[in-house]
Design an enzyme around this catalytic site. Sequence first.
Site, short mmCIF file in Angstrom:
data_model
loop_
_atom_site.label_atom_id
_atom_site.label_comp_id
_atom_site.label_asym_id
_atom_site.label_seq_id
_atom_site.Cartn_x
_atom_site.Cartn_y
_atom_site.Cartn_z
N TYR A 1 108.58 24.00 43.36
CA TYR A 1 107.97 24.54 41.92
C TYR A 1 107.79 25.78 42.13
CZ TYR A 1 104.83 24.61 38.28
OH TYR A 1 104.18 24.98 37.03
N HIS B 1 107.30 25.88 34.96
CA HIS B 1 107.14 25.64 33.32
C HIS B 1 107.21 27.14 32.63
CE1 HIS B 1 105.12 22.23 34.90
NE2 HIS B 1 105.09 21.69 33.66
#
Length: 187
Positions: free
Chosen positions: A73, A112
Amino acid sequence: MTRNSIDLGDVTPHNIKQLKKLNTVVFPVSYNDKFYVDVLEAGELAKLAYYNDIVVGAVCCRIDTTENQRRLYIMTLGCLSPYRRLGIGTVMFEHILNYAEKDGNFDSIFLHVQINNDGAIEFYKKFGFEIVDTKEQYYKRIEPADAHVLQKALRRNPPNANSISTSTNSNASNQNPRSKVRQYTFV
């Protein structure tokens, strides 16, 4: 002709304040103290980017093991505005991609991105990322609050396929302590 260098260096207790300041300038989101404690323990997954010896960017990642997958991530990857489009983001991303490929056991890399950040979305699409989801109200106290989830699928190595390269890499890094300080120089 001037030669410009892009180098990556470790995030340490001595330079963590530079990372904090950089993040407040580059990102519309505030990161809490736990974020920075985790970054100090991230090793190769957190790097400061230097352009001609000046801190101008950073990348911070963590390993995510949700949804029965092992994924990398990207928490932050950013560069000061005057230093964009000089290859600094590419060097940071390639460092993370190389880390994932050497490890060989990640299903994907994901992150994101605020839905109106067209520059970041195009940057990641250039490296094969796809928008796989949109999270409504992902961000607090910024508009728009929605975020796209971008993901790049990776091929996992079969078990024990990277055991030889892993031991070679750890020996190489033990022999050359400077290799952890500045990893890449591009001209």
